[in-house]
Design a protein around this motif. Structure first.
Motif, PDB file in Angstrom:
ATOM      1  N   GLY A   1       9.547   2.853 -19.837  1.00 63.06           N
ATOM      2  CA  GLY A   1      10.673   3.880 -19.848  1.00 63.06           C
ATOM      3  C   GLY A   1      10.496   4.830 -19.046  1.00 63.06           C
ATOM      4  N   ARG A   2       9.265   5.099 -18.062  1.00 59.62           N
ATOM      5  CA  ARG A   2       9.174   6.018 -17.420  1.00 59.62           C
ATOM      6  C   ARG A   2       8.205   5.880 -16.155  1.00 59.62           C
ATOM      7  NH1 ARG A   2       4.773   9.424 -18.806  1.00 59.62           N
ATOM      8  NH2 ARG A   2       3.801   8.757 -20.725  1.00 59.62           N
ATOM      9  N   ALA A   3       8.119   6.806 -15.118  1.00 60.38           N
ATOM     10  CA  ALA A   3       7.399   6.738 -14.130  1.00 60.38           C
ATOM     11  C   ALA A   3       6.612   7.944 -13.943  1.00 60.38           C
ATOM     12  CB  ALA A   3       7.955   6.333 -12.751  1.00 60.38           C
ATOM     13  N   THR A   4       5.450   7.909 -13.216  1.00 57.55           N
ATOM     14  CA  THR A   4       4.708   9.300 -13.154  1.00 57.55           C
ATOM     15  C   THR A   4       4.575   9.656 -11.629  1.00 57.55           C
ATOM     16  OG1 THR A   4       2.665   8.103 -12.978  1.00 57.55           O
ATOM     17  CG2 THR A   4       3.458   8.842 -15.262  1.00 57.55           C
ATOM     18  N   LYS A   5       4.764   8.631 -10.566  1.00 56.57           N
ATOM     19  CA  LYS A   5       4.701   9.209  -9.307  1.00 56.57           C
ATOM     20  C   LYS A   5       5.409   8.234  -8.509  1.00 56.57           C
ATOM     21  CE  LYS A   5       1.138   9.390  -5.796  1.00 56.57           C
ATOM     22  NZ  LYS A   5      -0.415   9.104  -5.413  1.00 56.57           N
ATOM     23  N   LEU A   6       6.249   8.816  -7.671  1.00 51.37           N
ATOM     24  CA  LEU A   6       6.702   8.152  -6.427  1.00 51.37           C
ATOM     25  C   LEU A   6       6.257   8.519  -5.223  1.00 51.37           C
ATOM     26  CD1 LEU A   6       9.354   6.387  -5.517  1.00 51.37           C
ATOM     27  CD2 LEU A   6      10.681   8.395  -5.172  1.00 51.37           C
ATOM     28  N   SER A   7       5.844   7.601  -4.355  1.00 53.62           N
ATOM     29  CA  SER A   7       5.315   7.605  -2.921  1.00 53.62           C
ATOM     30  C   SER A   7       6.424   6.914  -1.997  1.00 53.62           C
ATOM     31  CB  SER A   7       4.245   7.121  -2.573  1.00 53.62           C
ATOM     32  OG  SER A   7       3.104   7.767  -3.529  1.00 53.62           O
ATOM     33  N   LEU A   8       6.992   7.974  -0.985  1.00 53.07           N
ATOM     34  CA  LEU A   8       7.967   7.456  -0.077  1.00 53.07           C
ATOM     35  C   LEU A   8       7.545   7.516   1.509  1.00 53.07           C
ATOM     36  CD1 LEU A   8      10.903   7.056   0.802  1.00 53.07           C
ATOM     37  CD2 LEU A   8      11.454   9.325  -0.012  1.00 53.07           C
ATOM     38  N   ARG A   9       7.896   6.631   2.067  1.00 57.21           N
ATOM     39  CA  ARG A   9       7.437   6.568   3.386  1.00 57.21           C
ATOM     40  C   ARG A   9       8.532   6.291   4.200  1.00 57.21           C
ATOM     41  NH1 ARG A   9       4.589   1.903   4.995  1.00 57.21           N
ATOM     42  NH2 ARG A   9       6.686   1.267   6.166  1.00 57.21           N
ATOM     43  N   TRP A  10       9.031   7.140   4.893  1.00 54.78           N
ATOM     44  CA  TRP A  10      10.474   7.173   5.428  1.00 54.78           C
ATOM     45  C   TRP A  10      10.355   6.183   6.626  1.00 54.78           C
ATOM     46  CZ3 TRP A  10      14.706   9.747   3.328  1.00 54.78           C
ATOM     47  CH2 TRP A  10      14.353  10.411   2.357  1.00 54.78           C
ATOM     48  N   ALA A  11      11.250   5.843   7.366  1.00 61.10           N
ATOM     49  CA  ALA A  11      11.480   4.972   8.397  1.00 61.10           C
ATOM     50  C   ALA A  11      10.554   5.454   9.679  1.00 61.10           C
ATOM     51  CB  ALA A  11      12.876   4.248   8.897  1.00 61.10           C
ATOM     52  N   ASP A  12      10.616   6.756   9.706  1.00 60.36           N
ATOM     53  CA  ASP A  12       9.789   7.095  10.773  1.00 60.36           C
ATOM     54  C   ASP A  12       8.361   7.538  10.716  1.00 60.36           C
ATOM     55  OD1 ASP A  12       9.923   9.351   9.284  1.00 60.36           O
ATOM     56  OD2 ASP A  12      10.975  10.790  10.829  1.00 60.36           O
ATOM     57  N   GLY A  13       8.009   7.039   9.281  1.00 59.87           N
ATOM     58  CA  GLY A  13       6.574   7.139   9.094  1.00 59.87           C
ATOM     59  C   GLY A  13       6.077   8.595   8.120  1.00 59.87           C
ATOM     60  N   THR A  14       7.010   9.479   8.041  1.00 55.69           N
ATOM     61  CA  THR A  14       6.816  10.706   7.313  1.00 55.69           C
ATOM     62  C   THR A  14       6.782  10.406   5.874  1.00 55.69           C
ATOM     63  OG1 THR A  14       8.231  12.064   9.123  1.00 55.69           O
ATOM     64  CG2 THR A  14       7.989  12.842   6.866  1.00 55.69           C
ATOM     65  N   GLU A  15       5.749  10.862   5.216  1.00 56.87           N
ATOM     66  CA  GLU A  15       5.500  10.629   3.884  1.00 56.87           C
ATOM     67  C   GLU A  15       6.008  12.017   3.056  1.00 56.87           C
ATOM     68  OE1 GLU A  15       2.990   8.133   2.688  1.00 56.87           O
ATOM     69  OE2 GLU A  15       2.945   7.178   4.445  1.00 56.87           O
ATOM     70  N   THR A  16       6.718  11.503   1.681  1.00 56.01           N
ATOM     71  CA  THR A  16       7.080  12.496   0.816  1.00 56.01           C
ATOM     72  C   THR A  16       6.516  11.692  -0.417  1.00 56.01           C
ATOM     73  OG1 THR A  16       9.263  12.961   1.791  1.00 56.01           O
ATOM     74  CG2 THR A  16       9.128  13.382  -0.607  1.00 56.01           C
ATOM     75  N   THR A  17       5.896  12.673  -1.300  1.00 55.20           N
ATOM     76  CA  THR A  17       5.330  12.435  -2.848  1.00 55.20           C
ATOM     77  C   THR A  17       6.231  13.012  -3.932  1.00 55.20           C
ATOM     78  OG1 THR A  17       3.198  11.678  -1.741  1.00 55.20           O
ATOM     79  CG2 THR A  17       3.350  11.828  -4.080  1.00 55.20           C
TER      80      THR A  17
END
Length: 167
Positions: free
Chosen positions: A131-147
């Motif tokens: 029912g829940r998550a603790t982390k999202l890692s996102l790599r945008w199409a240009d390679g930039t990362e957001t956590t």
């Protein structure tokens, strides 16, 4: 989807394969209420009622649209990207979500779902009983990362935005 009609052939049912969670799938069209024998060329899955589960819309050949509404009580978590530094819907971004048990799932934002089909530019993850998550890692199409770390609850739609110059 079973595709289009072939002369002198019986049209098979559209098929649904249920993920068994162990790397295998089981045909389950009937048990999930998805069995039909319409010649269907296109389909898309999306959360049409924003309740956290995926619904299905099919387009039979020479017929009206058919909606299969998912009334399950299991809620997923949905992410929608607004990328003003790249392409608006974040097409090509890769999201990795870690749930409360440490299991990580991955999805890529895509618009093409197959021949004559498409995917909505939202990313849906099933969370099962956790029912829940603790982390999202996102790599945008240009390679930039957001956590993003912290509790992310099922049943919610999270909109992640970035503007030109920030990741």
């Amino acid at each position: 989807m079973n595709g289009t009609w072939v002369p002198n052939e019986v049209s098979p049912s559209n098929l649904f394969f249920h993920n068994q969670g162990n790397g295998t799938f089981k045909e389950a069209s009937g048990p999930f209420g998805l069995e039909d024998y319409l010649m269907t060329a296109a389909a898309t899955q999306f959360d049409m009622d924003n309740d956290g589960d995926l619904d299905l819309l099919t387009h039979p050949v020479n017929g009206p649209l058919v909606v299969f509404r998912n009334n399950s009580q299991t809620r997923g978590i949905v992410f929608e990207l607004a990328d003003m530094a790249g392409n608006r819907d974040g097409i090509g971004a890769v999201l990795r979500l870690t749930d409360a048990n440490g299991l990580t799932q991955m999805r890529e934002v895509q618009m093409g779902g197959g021949f004559m089909s498409f995917d909505a530019p939202r990313v849906h993850f099933g969370l099962g009983e956790t029912g829940r998550a603790t982390k999202l890692s996102l790599r945008w199409a240009d390679g930039t990362e957001t956590t993003i770390e912290g509790q992310l609850d099922a049943g919610n739609i999270y909109r992640i935005s970035r503007t030109a110059g920030n990741g």
